[in-house]
Structures are given as C-alpha cells and as structure tokens.
Design an enzyme around this catalytic site. Structure first.
Site, short mmCIF file in Angstrom:
data_model
loop_
_atom_site.label_atom_id
_atom_site.label_comp_id
_atom_site.label_asym_id
_atom_site.label_seq_id
_atom_site.Cartn_x
_atom_site.Cartn_y
_atom_site.Cartn_z
N ASP A 68 6.97 9.29 -10.47
CA ASP A 68 6.90 8.01 -9.77
C ASP A 68 5.49 7.69 -9.26
O ASP A 68 4.61 8.55 -9.26
CB ASP A 68 7.90 7.98 -8.60
CG ASP A 68 7.97 9.31 -7.84
OD1 ASP A 68 7.00 10.08 -7.89
OD2 ASP A 68 9.00 9.56 -7.20
N ASN A 137 17.30 11.87 2.24
CA ASN A 137 18.53 11.13 1.95
C ASN A 137 19.11 11.50 0.59
O ASN A 137 20.01 10.83 0.10
CB ASN A 137 18.26 9.62 2.02
CG ASN A 137 17.18 9.19 1.03
OD1 ASN A 137 16.73 9.99 0.22
ND2 ASN A 137 16.77 7.94 1.11
N HIS A 139 17.39 11.54 -2.28
CA HIS A 139 16.78 10.88 -3.45
C HIS A 139 16.08 11.91 -4.35
O HIS A 139 15.62 12.95 -3.89
CB HIS A 139 15.85 9.72 -3.05
CG HIS A 139 14.55 10.07 -2.44
ND1 HIS A 139 13.91 9.28 -1.52
CD2 HIS A 139 13.71 11.14 -2.63
CE1 HIS A 139 12.77 9.82 -1.17
NE2 HIS A 139 12.62 10.96 -1.82
N GLU A 144 16.79 5.98 -4.72
CA GLU A 144 17.38 6.01 -3.39
C GLU A 144 18.90 5.92 -3.48
O GLU A 144 19.44 5.51 -4.52
CB GLU A 144 16.84 4.83 -2.57
CG GLU A 144 15.31 4.81 -2.41
CD GLU A 144 14.80 5.80 -1.35
OE1 GLU A 144 15.38 6.90 -1.22
OE2 GLU A 144 13.82 5.46 -0.67
C1 F6R Z 1 7.84 12.76 -5.41
C2 F6R Z 1 9.24 12.34 -5.40
C3 F6R Z 1 10.10 12.44 -4.19
C4 F6R Z 1 9.85 13.70 -3.36
C5 F6R Z 1 10.76 13.73 -2.15
C6 F6R Z 1 10.53 14.93 -1.26
O1 F6R Z 1 7.26 12.55 -6.67
O2 F6R Z 1 9.68 11.85 -6.39
O3 F6R Z 1 11.44 12.44 -4.60
O4 F6R Z 1 10.06 14.82 -4.15
O5 F6R Z 1 10.57 12.57 -1.38
O6 F6R Z 1 9.27 14.82 -0.69
P1 F6R Z 1 8.60 16.06 0.07
O7 F6R Z 1 8.39 17.11 -0.94
O8 F6R Z 1 7.29 15.51 0.59
O9 F6R Z 1 9.56 16.45 1.13
#
Ligand code: F6R
Length: 253
Positions: A68, A137, A139, A144
C-alpha cells in the site's frame, strides 16, 4: 494451515520472521516478495540487511510488490511508504530498485493507478511470501473493516482508528493522509505463503480474534483462516498473550 511461532521479545519474533524470508531466498533467489511497512516489519528488515551484508542472502534477483501507499504523499515524503521501504530496506541491500513496486500515491487518477497496480501484481506471476502486519482493527494492507472482502487494488478511506494509530509517525494528526491505495484482500490471499508479524500488547486481542474468531470482513485478517497455504505468524510474547491464555496448544515455542 496457521503456524504461530513464539518469540520471547520483539527482536526474537523479528529474527523468526527473517528466518522465513531467508529460507525462501536460499531456495529461490529470484523470489517475489510481497512487502509491508509500519513498525512491525522493521526489526525483520534490519535482520535481513545484516544477513545480506554478511553475504548469507542476496536480493539481487528478487522482485517486490508492496501492499500500500498513502494518497497524496510523494515518494520522497518522509512518511510515504516508498520512502519507508528505501530507508528501511532497499537502500541497504543489493536489490535492483527497478524490481521494486509500490502504488503511486500521487497518481492523478487513482482508479487508473489501481488498475495499473493490479497489472504489476499480476505480472509478477505470483507472490512467494506476502509479509503482513495487522492493524489494531484487524486490517491487512489498508483493507479496513467492511461489509465485504475487497478483491483487487483499491482506493480506501482510512478509519479514524487507523488515522489515530498512524498519527504517531506524523507531527500532527491532521497531517495523516485519510486515504490510501491498497492491494485487495483477494490479492493478498493469492500469495503462496503469508508471513504475519505482530508485536506488542496492543495486538494481542485482535490477533486472537483474527486467528480464532469468526471469519468476517469486519475483521479483515480473519480471512487468513481460509488461506490455502501456510500462514506463519511471528509474534512476540505480548502480542501472543491472549492466544497463550486461550489456545496455548496452538503456539510453537
Ligand atoms: C503496512 C500495512 C498495515 C500495517 C498495520 C500495522 O504496509 O499495510 O496493514 O501492517 O497497520 O502497522 P504497525 O506495524 O505499524 O503496527
């Protein structure tokens, strides 16, 4: 099949995750990696950089597709995921940057950019290992909680909880982009293997709910229970605390 590997600390879990990528690169030097950003994979990237410097692994023939990118941030913005990947991995290993791919967050036509990125992912001929973090959450990528599982790359509105969670990387909450381009759940599920990294207490509830609760688009990561191949979960003791309490038998120590 889901394999949950216990790491005593975040570093231990990162080493366990690096072992999964190392095994892949040793058996398939021209592997296609699906990569993630955020705090979860940073320790693994550090470990992979160290192994590359020692000559244990090489990224020379590796291709990568990232999950992403924020909408509205240029690749050289210090909070863009393109910048993150350069600084946390690509600049420090022998990968050919021409073989690395992220969605373009500045594309004038996001819908066209999503279709272009679908083409990029398809042209890889399959992702060998898809690295994932997990949002508070549930994701995965920036998919989401929703009423359906997305198939391909899409323009997504970030939820307030994701914006709150990511505000720690920005000066002000208002600076956090509110939209992102993200690979779809369907594309993630097409990989041969999933490597999910979860660190810290904040992930403990959602990790248990995702891996053992109902499979529902309201908890996007729950779809991993239906993954056709192996899902390797590398997590630290804090992130595993609820699973260790409720399903200790499911954890490989
Ligand atoms: C990042 C992504 C997100 C993160 C998630 C967890 O490329 O796609 O899904 O993996 O938000 O973020 P952290 O690792 O910062 O807790």
């Amino acid at each position: 099949m889901i394999k949950i590997i216990y790491g005593k600390c975040a570093h231990c879990a990162s080493v366990n995750a690096a072992n999964v990528i190392t095994d892949l690169l040793k058996s398939k030097p021209d592997a296609v990696l699906g990569l993630a950003t955020g705090s979860s994979p940073i320790g693994m990237y550090k470990e992979l950089i160290a192994r590359c410097e020692k000559g244990e692994i090489s990224f020379k023939n590796v291709k990568s597709v990232n999950l992403d990118e924020y909408v509205g941030l240029a690749a050289d913005h210090d909070q863009s995921y393109a910048y993150f990947m350069s600084h946390n991995l690509f600049n420090h290993v022998d990968i050919d940057k021409a073989n690395t791919n992220l969605p373009n967050g500045l594309a004038a036509d996001p819908a066209a950019e999503c279709r272009r990125y679908d083409g990029v992912v398809a042209s890889m001929g399959g992702v060998d290992v898809q690295v994932l973090g997990i949002g508070n959450n549930g994701h995965i990528g920036f998919n989401e909680p929703a009423t359906y599982f997305s198939k391909g790359t899409g323009l997504v509105d970030l939820t307030d909880s994701t914006i709150d969670a990511n505000a720690r990387f920005f000066e002000k909450r208002e600076d956090v982009p509110t939209q992102a381009l993200s690979m779809g759940v369907g594309q993630i599920m097409n990989a041969d293997k999933i490597l999910l990294i979860a660190l810290g207490k904040g992930k403990a509830e959602i990790l248990e709910k995702s891996l053992f609760g109902d499979v529902t688009p309201e908890v996007p990561a729950s779809i991993l229970q239906f993954f056709k191949g192996e899902v390797v979960v590398c997590a630290d003791e804090e992130a595993l605390s609820v699973i260790l309490e409720k399903h200790p038998e499911a954890v490989t120590k």
